[in-house]
Design a protein around this motif. Structure first.
Motif, PDB file in Angstrom:
ATOM      1  N   THR A   1     -18.152 -14.877 -34.975  1.00 21.95           N
ATOM      2  CA  THR A   1     -17.136 -15.646 -34.270  1.00 21.95           C
ATOM      3  C   THR A   1     -17.715 -16.507 -33.155  1.00 21.95           C
ATOM      4  O   THR A   1     -16.991 -17.295 -32.575  1.00 21.95           O
ATOM      5  CB  THR A   1     -16.055 -14.718 -33.695  1.00 21.95           C
ATOM      6  OG1 THR A   1     -16.672 -13.823 -32.780  1.00 21.95           O
ATOM      7  CG2 THR A   1     -15.323 -13.959 -34.782  1.00 21.95           C
ATOM      8  N   ARG A   2     -19.003 -16.368 -32.883  1.00 26.53           N
ATOM      9  CA  ARG A   2     -19.598 -17.151 -31.785  1.00 26.53           C
ATOM     10  C   ARG A   2     -19.528 -18.636 -32.053  1.00 26.53           C
ATOM     11  O   ARG A   2     -19.453 -19.435 -31.124  1.00 26.53           O
ATOM     12  CB  ARG A   2     -21.045 -16.732 -31.563  1.00 26.53           C
ATOM     13  CG  ARG A   2     -21.114 -15.316 -30.971  1.00 26.53           C
ATOM     14  CD  ARG A   2     -22.433 -15.063 -30.426  1.00 26.53           C
ATOM     15  NE  ARG A   2     -22.689 -16.020 -29.352  1.00 26.53           N
ATOM     16  CZ  ARG A   2     -23.583 -15.844 -28.438  1.00 26.53           C
ATOM     17  NH1 ARG A   2     -24.317 -14.786 -28.442  1.00 26.53           N
ATOM     18  NH2 ARG A   2     -23.790 -16.747 -27.510  1.00 26.53           N
ATOM     19  N   PHE A   3     -19.538 -19.048 -33.320  1.00 27.05           N
ATOM     20  CA  PHE A   3     -19.506 -20.476 -33.628  1.00 27.05           C
ATOM     21  C   PHE A   3     -18.199 -21.114 -33.184  1.00 27.05           C
ATOM     22  O   PHE A   3     -18.125 -22.324 -33.016  1.00 27.05           O
ATOM     23  CB  PHE A   3     -19.765 -20.731 -35.115  1.00 27.05           C
ATOM     24  CG  PHE A   3     -18.680 -20.233 -36.028  1.00 27.05           C
ATOM     25  CD1 PHE A   3     -17.607 -21.033 -36.358  1.00 27.05           C
ATOM     26  CD2 PHE A   3     -18.755 -18.963 -36.568  1.00 27.05           C
ATOM     27  CE1 PHE A   3     -16.616 -20.578 -37.207  1.00 27.05           C
ATOM     28  CE2 PHE A   3     -17.773 -18.503 -37.414  1.00 27.05           C
ATOM     29  CZ  PHE A   3     -16.696 -19.310 -37.731  1.00 27.05           C
ATOM     30  N   LEU A   4     -17.161 -20.308 -32.964  1.00 24.95           N
ATOM     31  CA  LEU A   4     -15.896 -20.856 -32.473  1.00 24.95           C
ATOM     32  C   LEU A   4     -16.022 -21.331 -31.032  1.00 24.95           C
ATOM     33  O   LEU A   4     -15.353 -22.274 -30.619  1.00 24.95           O
ATOM     34  CB  LEU A   4     -14.787 -19.804 -32.590  1.00 24.95           C
ATOM     35  CG  LEU A   4     -14.417 -19.380 -34.017  1.00 24.95           C
ATOM     36  CD1 LEU A   4     -13.429 -18.226 -33.983  1.00 24.95           C
ATOM     37  CD2 LEU A   4     -13.875 -20.547 -34.807  1.00 24.95           C
ATOM     38  N   ASP A   5     -16.889 -20.664 -30.260  1.00 19.70           N
ATOM     39  CA  ASP A   5     -17.082 -21.019 -28.859  1.00 19.70           C
ATOM     40  C   ASP A   5     -18.174 -22.074 -28.657  1.00 19.70           C
ATOM     41  O   ASP A   5     -18.173 -22.779 -27.659  1.00 19.70           O
ATOM     42  CB  ASP A   5     -17.446 -19.775 -28.047  1.00 19.70           C
ATOM     43  CG  ASP A   5     -16.328 -18.749 -28.045  1.00 19.70           C
ATOM     44  OD1 ASP A   5     -15.149 -19.150 -28.074  1.00 19.70           O
ATOM     45  OD2 ASP A   5     -16.641 -17.542 -28.013  1.00 19.70           O
ATOM     46  N   ASP A   6     -19.121 -22.138 -29.596  1.00 21.63           N
ATOM     47  CA  ASP A   6     -20.257 -23.048 -29.456  1.00 21.63           C
ATOM     48  C   ASP A   6     -20.407 -23.852 -30.740  1.00 21.63           C
ATOM     49  O   ASP A   6     -20.829 -23.328 -31.771  1.00 21.63           O
ATOM     50  CB  ASP A   6     -21.529 -22.248 -29.183  1.00 21.63           C
ATOM     51  CG  ASP A   6     -22.709 -23.121 -28.817  1.00 21.63           C
ATOM     52  OD1 ASP A   6     -22.661 -24.350 -29.064  1.00 21.63           O
ATOM     53  OD2 ASP A   6     -23.693 -22.583 -28.291  1.00 21.63           O
ATOM     54  N   GLY A   7     -20.071 -25.126 -30.695  1.00 18.55           N
ATOM     55  CA  GLY A   7     -20.102 -25.977 -31.869  1.00 18.55           C
ATOM     56  C   GLY A   7     -21.492 -26.234 -32.426  1.00 18.55           C
ATOM     57  O   GLY A   7     -21.636 -26.754 -33.527  1.00 18.55           O
TER      58      GLY A   7
END
Length: 84
Positions: A1-7
């Motif tokens: 889910t980290r990709f949701l915060d960091d594009g």
């Protein structure tokens, strides 16, 4: 889910899997590192090389540079500054 915060983070792990493929292919050979300490040093070296590649740094030139700096007396407490 980290990709949701960091594009900047990729949705898949293909780049990482491609980067570690040579290490995974040599796994049988790596079993014979000689000792636990040897295996740990091998893992550190592989991590440094792949990190350099992922950051667009040529690994041989990078390792030659940091080893020369260390031999020339680079402060041990600042070795983290030399990471790729």
């Amino acid at each position: 889910t980290r990709f949701l915060d960091d594009g900047r983070i990729e949705l898949d792990t293909n780049p990482v899997e491609r980067a570690i493929r040579p290490v995974a292919l040599g796994r049988k050979n790596h079993l014979f590192a000689g000792s636990d300490g040897g295996a740990e040093r091998w893992a550190i070296l592989c991590s440094l090389i792949e990190t350099a590649k992922l950051n667009g740094v040529e690994p041989y030139a990078y390792l030659a540079d940091i080893l020369q700096r260390m031999a020339d007396g680079y402060p041990a407490n600042r070795l983290g500054d030399l990471l790729p």
